[in-house]
Write a protein that holds these residues in place. Structure first.
Motif, PDB file in Angstrom:
ATOM      1  N   GLY A   4       1.162  -1.337   0.608  1.00  0.00           N
ATOM      2  CA  GLY A   4      -0.029  -0.492   0.540  1.00  0.00           C
ATOM      3  C   GLY A   4       0.302   0.965   0.328  1.00  0.00           C
ATOM      4  O   GLY A   4      -0.340   1.663  -0.466  1.00  0.00           O
ATOM      5  N   LEU A   5       1.330   1.459   1.031  1.00  0.00           N
ATOM      6  CA  LEU A   5       1.754   2.855   0.872  1.00  0.00           C
ATOM      7  C   LEU A   5       2.229   3.127  -0.546  1.00  0.00           C
ATOM      8  O   LEU A   5       1.855   4.132  -1.161  1.00  0.00           O
ATOM      9  CB  LEU A   5       2.860   3.190   1.866  1.00  0.00           C
ATOM     10  N   LYS A   6       3.061   2.235  -1.064  1.00  0.00           N
ATOM     11  CA  LYS A   6       3.602   2.426  -2.411  1.00  0.00           C
ATOM     12  C   LYS A   6       2.494   2.404  -3.459  1.00  0.00           C
ATOM     13  O   LYS A   6       2.505   3.199  -4.411  1.00  0.00           O
ATOM     14  CB  LYS A   6       4.646   1.357  -2.718  1.00  0.00           C
ATOM     15  N   ASN A   7       1.541   1.508  -3.300  1.00  0.00           N
ATOM     16  CA  ASN A   7       0.454   1.412  -4.276  1.00  0.00           C
ATOM     17  C   ASN A   7      -0.458   2.633  -4.199  1.00  0.00           C
ATOM     18  O   ASN A   7      -0.926   3.139  -5.225  1.00  0.00           O
ATOM     19  CB  ASN A   7      -0.354   0.137  -4.055  1.00  0.00           C
ATOM     20  N   LEU A   8      -0.688   3.130  -2.987  1.00  0.00           N
ATOM     21  CA  LEU A   8      -1.505   4.337  -2.819  1.00  0.00           C
ATOM     22  C   LEU A   8      -0.805   5.538  -3.453  1.00  0.00           C
ATOM     23  O   LEU A   8      -1.447   6.361  -4.116  1.00  0.00           O
ATOM     24  CB  LEU A   8      -1.756   4.593  -1.337  1.00  0.00           C
ATOM     25  N   ILE A   9       0.511   5.634  -3.275  1.00  0.00           N
ATOM     26  CA  ILE A   9       1.274   6.714  -3.907  1.00  0.00           C
ATOM     27  C   ILE A   9       1.169   6.616  -5.421  1.00  0.00           C
ATOM     28  O   ILE A   9       0.993   7.631  -6.120  1.00  0.00           O
ATOM     29  CB  ILE A   9       2.753   6.665  -3.468  1.00  0.00           C
ATOM     30  N   ARG A  10       1.258   5.396  -5.953  1.00  0.00           N
ATOM     31  CA  ARG A  10       1.148   5.201  -7.409  1.00  0.00           C
ATOM     32  C   ARG A  10      -0.203   5.672  -7.938  1.00  0.00           C
ATOM     33  O   ARG A  10      -0.285   6.336  -8.971  1.00  0.00           O
ATOM     34  CB  ARG A  10       1.363   3.720  -7.766  1.00  0.00           C
ATOM     35  N   GLU A  53      -4.282  -7.500  -2.971  1.00  0.00           N
ATOM     36  CA  GLU A  53      -3.769  -7.052  -4.269  1.00  0.00           C
ATOM     37  C   GLU A  53      -3.617  -5.539  -4.346  1.00  0.00           C
ATOM     38  O   GLU A  53      -2.642  -5.030  -4.893  1.00  0.00           O
ATOM     39  CB  GLU A  53      -4.693  -7.550  -5.379  1.00  0.00           C
ATOM     40  N   ILE A  54      -4.588  -4.801  -3.802  1.00  0.00           N
ATOM     41  CA  ILE A  54      -4.554  -3.334  -3.875  1.00  0.00           C
ATOM     42  C   ILE A  54      -3.709  -2.735  -2.747  1.00  0.00           C
ATOM     43  O   ILE A  54      -2.996  -1.759  -2.947  1.00  0.00           O
ATOM     44  CB  ILE A  54      -5.989  -2.765  -3.853  1.00  0.00           C
ATOM     45  N   GLY A  55      -3.793  -3.322  -1.561  1.00  0.00           N
ATOM     46  CA  GLY A  55      -2.951  -2.867  -0.456  1.00  0.00           C
ATOM     47  C   GLY A  55      -3.548  -1.764   0.394  1.00  0.00           C
ATOM     48  O   GLY A  55      -2.915  -1.299   1.340  1.00  0.00           O
ATOM     49  N   PHE A  56      -4.746  -1.346   0.083  1.00  0.00           N
ATOM     50  CA  PHE A  56      -5.420  -0.334   0.904  1.00  0.00           C
ATOM     51  C   PHE A  56      -6.923  -0.391   0.644  1.00  0.00           C
ATOM     52  O   PHE A  56      -7.382  -0.971  -0.338  1.00  0.00           O
ATOM     53  CB  PHE A  56      -4.881   1.075   0.624  1.00  0.00           C
ATOM     54  N   LEU A  57      -7.680   0.218   1.535  1.00  0.00           N
ATOM     55  CA  LEU A  57      -9.142   0.225   1.429  1.00  0.00           C
ATOM     56  C   LEU A  57      -9.671   1.560   1.923  1.00  0.00           C
ATOM     57  O   LEU A  57      -9.345   1.996   3.034  1.00  0.00           O
ATOM     58  CB  LEU A  57      -9.738  -0.917   2.266  1.00  0.00           C
TER      59      LEU A  57
END
Length: 296
Positions: free
Chosen positions: A282-288, A49-53
């Protein structure tokens, strides 16, 4: 002969702040066994769901001249509601939020995202981004010799009845974090000393004005900001005002921040004929998340 070439990404930093973030919705590869999949999912159920850890971080605190470290358990404790605050911890140096480092990080992640959206040859699993930024920010040092208080000049219109000057202009030049390898003055000592001089200068005056001129010398004075703070608004405390000028730099200078964002850990990279949607997500969600920290 075959060689593996290694690079020390932190070599050019004086006080490197480091964070390892695993990217993607899946940390297991397409050939993983059911047992391996279960093991990986149980470590961080929110990965999809989050795309990164966040796997760990080390942050330099200017105030104590020490590092704060967090391990993988810290990252796995972050939820959808707390992940923004958890990431922002990496960009806080004990005095303020390093918005310049956040903006520069976003810019570099966007470059990686651009590459991923244009390639359909490889899919990455359990791979990470390594973030490094300079803990001694450009505003960490203050040249105290450039702070001039209460200089009398002739008898201009600013002269008060008691013989005092109404207006005082103090130029504070923000210099690079090191000069010939030595730190000129820390923020805590510099601002404290400046505050003491400020109080002394104004102790016998009814009101006045303080002008702050901040120059980014490293960028050949491209970014200049002048902030005028009246004595009535200072309420006897100039330090928070200085911190706002020094630390909360605008996003426009993102290229000037000393920041590295590198792709690392390639043990599970597989040929593909489609975009790596999990990594892109994951990249897009981290950028957000980073943009949200920057905006708020």
């Amino acid at each position: 002969d075959t060689y593996l070439k290694l690079e020390d990404v932190t070599r050019k930093f004086n006080k490197p702040c480091i964070m390892d973030v695993k990217i993607g919705q899946k940390s297991y590869d397409p050939y993983a066994s059911a047992e391996k999949i279960q093991q990986q999912v149980s470590k961080y159920p929110l990965m999809e769901e989050i795309g990164f850890l966040v796997l760990g971080m080390r942050v330099y605190h200017v105030s104590s001249d020490s590092y704060e470290t967090q391990n993988q358990h810290y990252g796995r404790s972050l939820t959808k509601e707390t992940v923004k605050d958890g990431i922002s911890k990496f960009f806080h140096n004990g005095y303020c939020l390093r918005k310049d480092a956040i903006a520069a990080s976003i810019h570099k992640i966007e470059k990686i995202l651009e590459w991923f959206e244009g390639q359909q040859q490889l899919n990455f699993y359990a791979s990470s981004l390594l973030f490094v930024y300079e803990g001694l920010c450009q505003a960490t040092t203050v040249r105290l010799s450039d702070v001039t208080l209460a200089e009398k000049r002739g008898v201009p219109k600013g002269l008060l009845s008691g013989g005092d000057i109404l207006e005082y202009n103090n130029n504070i030049h923000v210099i690079n974090s090191t000069e010939n390898g030595k730190i000129e003055a820390s923020v805590s000592k510099g601002l404290s000393k400046f505050y003491a001089l400020h109080k002394k200068a104004y102790s016998k005056r009814s009101h006045g004005q303080l002008s702050l001129k901040v120059e980014n010398l490293e960028q050949d004075n491209v970014w200049k900001s002048s902030t005028c703070i009246t004595q009535e608004h200072l309420n006897g405390n100039v330090i928070p005002q200085l911190e706002k000028v020094f630390c909360h730099m605008p996003a426009e200078i993102k290229e000037s921040a000393n920041v590295e964002v590198r792709m690392i850990d390639f043990a599970h990279v597989f040929p593909s004929n489609t975009k790596d949607e999990g990594y892109i997500y994951g990249l897009k969600n981290l950028i957000r998340v980073l943009q949200n920290i920057l905006d708020n």
